[in-house]
Design an enzyme around this catalytic site. Structure first.
Site, PDB file in Angstrom:
ATOM      1  N   LYS A 276       0.837  -1.199   0.000  1.00  0.00           N
ATOM      2  CA  LYS A 276       0.000   0.000   0.000  1.00  0.00           C
ATOM      3  C   LYS A 276       0.875   1.255   0.000  1.00  0.00           C
ATOM      4  O   LYS A 276       2.043   1.202   0.392  1.00  0.00           O
ATOM      5  CB  LYS A 276      -0.889   0.035   1.263  1.00  0.00           C
ATOM      6  CG  LYS A 276      -2.048  -0.946   1.269  1.00  0.00           C
ATOM      7  CD  LYS A 276      -2.858  -0.800   2.551  1.00  0.00           C
ATOM      8  CE  LYS A 276      -4.002  -1.797   2.639  1.00  0.00           C
ATOM      9  NZ  LYS A 276      -5.054  -1.616   1.627  1.00  0.00           N
ATOM     10  N   ARG A 350     -10.376 -11.466   2.064  1.00  0.00           N
ATOM     11  CA  ARG A 350     -11.267 -12.495   1.499  1.00  0.00           C
ATOM     12  C   ARG A 350     -10.633 -13.881   1.571  1.00  0.00           C
ATOM     13  O   ARG A 350     -11.326 -14.889   1.629  1.00  0.00           O
ATOM     14  CB  ARG A 350     -11.666 -12.104   0.077  1.00  0.00           C
ATOM     15  CG  ARG A 350     -10.525 -11.993  -0.886  1.00  0.00           C
ATOM     16  CD  ARG A 350     -10.882 -11.223  -2.158  1.00  0.00           C
ATOM     17  NE  ARG A 350     -10.964  -9.772  -1.916  1.00  0.00           N
ATOM     18  CZ  ARG A 350     -11.297  -8.879  -2.846  1.00  0.00           C
ATOM     19  NH1 ARG A 350     -11.594  -9.275  -4.080  1.00  0.00           N
ATOM     20  NH2 ARG A 350     -11.354  -7.604  -2.566  1.00  0.00           N
TER      21      ARG A 350
END
Ligand code: BES
Ligand code: MN
Ligand code: ZN
Length: 497
Positions: A276, A350
């Protein structure tokens, strides 16, 4: 905060401050404000007139009195129009009133059961909940602690016929709010302290204190179970992963169903090798907000005693880049055998949740699975910072959860699991890819999770927005909010019946 329900009248109760409500657009003061005003020789009405106090939701003022009423500070909160009363208005009014009392230096506060239009139980719940939620602070890491703190709250209900209902509501409000505080503390504490091992320790403490059972699976245990997605995310981190399984079992033979509640437990999300940006990473200690909600609510269940068997599950790990980290293009194998190509290592939630859903389904045979996750920035783009997204393969379950969220006062909006978007998750080399295109990113993430739920009733809350607020809100200061705790507690204790 120590909460009690008392029968004394507001003007005679011993406290450092009392809190009364005033409706908007009314000519005369109602009880108990009218009696407090009388005791104060009309001083309350004078202040309201002088300040042109309108009684709108969020309005607060106060006066100091000497001797009558017995409490020296009187805090007045606006309740809006009487006909428009909602539980949320009462929560916010109580929160604003308690903050004012606290800021005036009161330690012991008494408050009326605001909002005479609603049933006593509901009002008492809302008032106590709002009072506790609204005075949350987090100063564990500061040398200077705030001196000003309310440590006792008396809920005043002079009507003996209403007092039992009020006491029950107050108790529930207290439990809901404390569970939320607990979650907030975990989110606000930094990732160098709140790592997977710490979450496991917290779960063990909760189990011990509440007489519920806990199992902590380590890396080797998870490997035996085939949790390749979870372990793939954990591969880059120095911190060992922990799979946490708490179980609350109702006493007697009352069990109605078995619900698995899963929380995303990424204790820090750097993005992994798909790192990120500095700005994107800054807040990522909050990527375990779902896990914090699970721990907060599991801790509250022994006191609430719902008739539902509840399994709290957290696949806890960091998401870090390193020489051992999972690479873009790697293929991982989920617990149910599905192979997943890693399109982006930053879509890690996920993967961990997918294996937890498999566990709930294959190992626990849960009747319903509900997960809570700070899953996608796309959900924040869609709904903004105050609303959670809800996804489900079972509309009846979704409807029950929406009703619970409404009752709890948490904002949730259902989003569709668009079948056609499923093809966005196709992979050239594996059964699925873990990412799709940018548009509809919250939905794609939901569709990814749905694959692991199969036909089992499952619902997913994307709490990426409301889990953490960048500025103070009526019920939460800046920081972790403990989002979803109250909704799930409401669901498990009534809507879920
Ligand atoms: N934890 C983030 C989601 C997130 C973003 C939560 C911003 C709160 C605020 C999640 O793991 C993530 O990185 N999601 C990616 C998915 C993308 C790579 C498909 C995202 O939302 O950008
Ligand atoms: Mn991520
Ligand atoms: Zn994440």
């Amino acid at each position: 905060m120590n909460v009690s329900v008392v029968g004394e009248s507001l003007e005679s109760v011993r406290a450092d401050a009392i809190v009364v409500g005033v409706y908007a657009e009314e000519k005369k003061l109602r009880e108990p404000a009218a009696r407090v005003n009388e005791a104060a020789g009309g001083a309350l009405a004078d202040v309201l007139a002088a300040e042109k106090f309108q009684g709108k939701v969020g309005n607060v003022t106060h006066l100091h009195v000497n001797g009558k009423p017995a409490a020296r500070r009187v805090v007045i909160v606006g309740l809006g129009r009487r006909a428009d009363t909602t539980a949320e208005i009462l929560r916010r009014a109580a929160a604003a009133g308690l903050r004012r009392a606290r800021d005036l230096g009161a330690r012991a506060v008494a408050i009326e059961v605001l909002g005479d239009r609603l049933p006593a139980r509901q009002r008492a719940h809302a008032v106590v909940e709002g009072a506790i939620l609204g005075t949350y602070t987090f100063d564990r890491y500061k040398r200077e602690k705030s001196e000003k703190q309310v440590d006792s709250l008396q809920l005043v209900e002079p009507d003996s016929r209403e007092r039992r209902e009020a006491a029950e509501g107050a108790r529930r409000g207290e439990i809901f709010a404390e569970a939320t505080w607990f979650a907030r503390d975990l989110v606000n504490a930094p990732a160098n302290d709140v790592n997977p091992t710490h979450l496991a320790k917290v779960a063990q403490d909760i189990a011990k204190a509440g007489g519920i059972s806990v199992e902590i699976l380590d890396r080797a245990d998870c490997r035996k179970l085939g949790m390749g997605m979870f372990l793939g995310v954990a591969a880059g981190s120095e911190q060992p992963p922990k799979f946490i399984h708490l179980t609350y079992t109702p006493t007697g033979r009352r069990r109605t169903k078995k619900v698995a509640v899963i929380g995303k437990g990424i204790t820090f999300d750097s993005g992994g090798l798909d790192l990120k940006s500095a700005e994107g990473m800054l807040r990522m200690k909050d990527d375990m907000s779902g896990a914090a909600a699970v721990l907060g609510l599991m801790r509250a269940l022994p006191a609430l005693k719902p008739a539902v068997e509840v399994h709290g599950l957290i696949a806890a790990t960091e998401n870090m880049p390193s020489g051992s980290a999972v690479r873009p293009g790697d293929v991982l194998r989920a617990m149910n055998g599905t192979t997943v190509e890693i399109g982006n290592t930053d879509a890690e939630g996920r993967l961990t949740l997918g294996d937890a859903i498999c566990y709930a389904s294959q190992k626990l045979d849960a009747d319903e699975i509900v997960d809570m996750a700070t899953l996608t920035g796309a959900c924040v783009v869609a709904l903004g910072p105050l609303v959670s997204g809800l996804f489900s393969n079972d509309q009846a379950l979704a409807d029950r959860l929406l009703a619970a969220a409404e009752a709890a006062g948490e904002r949730v909006w259902q989003l569709p699991l668009v079948d056609e978007y499923r093809e966005n998750l196709k992979s050239d080399v594996a059964d699925m890819n873990n990412v799709g295109p940018r548009g509809g990113g919250a939905i794609t993430a939901g569709l990814f999770l749905k694959e692991f739920a199969g036909d089992r009733p499952w619902a997913h809350f994307d709490i990426a927005g409301p889990a953490f607020v960048e500025k103070d809100t009526p019920l939460s200061p800046k920081g972790g909010t403990g989002c979803a705790v109250r909704t799930i507690l409401a669901y498990l204790t009534d809507a879920g019946r």
